[in-house]
Design a protein around this motif. Structure first.
Motif, PDB file in Angstrom:
ATOM      1  N   ALA A  42      -2.744  -6.168  -5.926  1.00  0.00           N
ATOM      2  CA  ALA A  42      -3.881  -5.260  -5.742  1.00  0.00           C
ATOM      3  C   ALA A  42      -3.443  -3.812  -5.904  1.00  0.00           C
ATOM      4  N   MET A  43      -2.295  -3.455  -5.317  1.00  0.00           N
ATOM      5  CA  MET A  43      -1.808  -2.083  -5.438  1.00  0.00           C
ATOM      6  C   MET A  43      -1.488  -1.745  -6.893  1.00  0.00           C
ATOM      7  N   TYR A  44      -0.893  -2.676  -7.616  1.00  0.00           N
ATOM      8  CA  TYR A  44      -0.564  -2.441  -9.020  1.00  0.00           C
ATOM      9  C   TYR A  44      -1.838  -2.254  -9.848  1.00  0.00           C
ATOM     10  N   LEU A  45      -2.845  -3.074  -9.601  1.00  0.00           N
ATOM     11  CA  LEU A  45      -4.093  -2.952 -10.355  1.00  0.00           C
ATOM     12  C   LEU A  45      -4.814  -1.647 -10.047  1.00  0.00           C
ATOM     13  N   VAL A  46      -4.871  -1.261  -8.780  1.00  0.00           N
ATOM     14  CA  VAL A  46      -5.534  -0.005  -8.419  1.00  0.00           C
ATOM     15  C   VAL A  46      -4.799   1.184  -9.017  1.00  0.00           C
ATOM     16  N   LEU A  47      -3.472   1.189  -8.897  1.00  0.00           N
ATOM     17  CA  LEU A  47      -2.694   2.287  -9.463  1.00  0.00           C
ATOM     18  C   LEU A  47      -2.853   2.344 -10.974  1.00  0.00           C
ATOM     19  N   SER A  48      -2.877   1.196 -11.618  1.00  0.00           N
ATOM     20  CA  SER A  48      -3.084   1.150 -13.076  1.00  0.00           C
ATOM     21  C   SER A  48      -4.443   1.735 -13.434  1.00  0.00           C
TER      22      SER A  48
ATOM     23  N   TRP B 194      11.332  -6.448  -5.477  1.00  0.00           N
ATOM     24  CA  TRP B 194      12.128  -6.463  -4.250  1.00  0.00           C
ATOM     25  C   TRP B 194      11.300  -6.999  -3.082  1.00  0.00           C
ATOM     26  N   ALA B 195      10.070  -6.530  -2.937  1.00  0.00           N
ATOM     27  CA  ALA B 195       9.219  -6.960  -1.828  1.00  0.00           C
ATOM     28  C   ALA B 195       8.903  -8.452  -1.931  1.00  0.00           C
ATOM     29  N   MET B 196       8.570  -8.923  -3.122  1.00  0.00           N
ATOM     30  CA  MET B 196       8.239 -10.335  -3.279  1.00  0.00           C
ATOM     31  C   MET B 196       9.466 -11.221  -3.115  1.00  0.00           C
ATOM     32  N   ARG B 197      10.612 -10.756  -3.583  1.00  0.00           N
ATOM     33  CA  ARG B 197      11.830 -11.539  -3.394  1.00  0.00           C
ATOM     34  C   ARG B 197      12.189 -11.633  -1.919  1.00  0.00           C
TER      35      ARG B 197
ATOM     36  N   PHE C 233       7.963   6.051 -15.608  1.00  0.00           N
ATOM     37  CA  PHE C 233       8.853   6.062 -14.445  1.00  0.00           C
ATOM     38  C   PHE C 233       8.128   5.542 -13.206  1.00  0.00           C
ATOM     39  N   VAL C 234       6.896   5.979 -12.999  1.00  0.00           N
ATOM     40  CA  VAL C 234       6.125   5.530 -11.835  1.00  0.00           C
ATOM     41  C   VAL C 234       5.926   4.018 -11.874  1.00  0.00           C
ATOM     42  N   PHE C 235       5.539   3.484 -13.022  1.00  0.00           N
ATOM     43  CA  PHE C 235       5.323   2.044 -13.113  1.00  0.00           C
ATOM     44  C   PHE C 235       6.634   1.256 -13.036  1.00  0.00           C
ATOM     45  N   ALA C 236       7.718   1.788 -13.559  1.00  0.00           N
ATOM     46  CA  ALA C 236       9.009   1.109 -13.436  1.00  0.00           C
ATOM     47  C   ALA C 236       9.429   1.029 -11.973  1.00  0.00           C
ATOM     48  N   VAL C 237       9.287   2.129 -11.234  1.00  0.00           N
ATOM     49  CA  VAL C 237       9.635   2.129  -9.812  1.00  0.00           C
ATOM     50  C   VAL C 237       8.723   1.171  -9.051  1.00  0.00           C
ATOM     51  N   LEU C 238       7.433   1.177  -9.369  1.00  0.00           N
ATOM     52  CA  LEU C 238       6.500   0.281  -8.700  1.00  0.00           C
ATOM     53  C   LEU C 238       6.856  -1.180  -8.965  1.00  0.00           C
TER      54      LEU C 238
END
Length: 79
Positions: free
Chosen positions: A68-74, A40-43, A29-34
């Motif tokens: 960067a945020m996705y990699l750190v969170l991962s 949305w942000a990139m679009r 769920f966390v990764f789906a929301v991210l």
């Protein structure tokens, strides 16, 4: 803190699923929301760039920050 075998058995008896299953669902769920937020942000940044409201470095900044945020969170959640 790792739960004891009795705690895991009680959790599974009352819930019908294991703590590992709950962990997997919450992480999914966390990764789906991210990912949805990132798309949305990139679009939105792309539309701003296409309409000349953002410069190319600003647009790339949005993309780089999301990656960067996705990699750190991962790293933190999957390690």
């Amino acid at each position: 803190m790792t739960p004891s075998a009795d705690q895991v058995a009680a959790f599974q008896a009352n819930g019908g699923f294991t703590p590992a299953t709950v962990s997997t669902v919450v992480l999914g769920f966390v990764f789906a929301v991210l990912l949805l937020w990132g798309v949305w942000a990139m679009r939105t940044a792309y539309v701003g760039w296409a309409e000349n409201r953002l410069t190319q470095p600003q647009f790339l900044g949005v993309v780089v920050r999301f990656v960067a945020m996705y990699l750190v969170l991962s790293f933190f959640l999957l390690a």
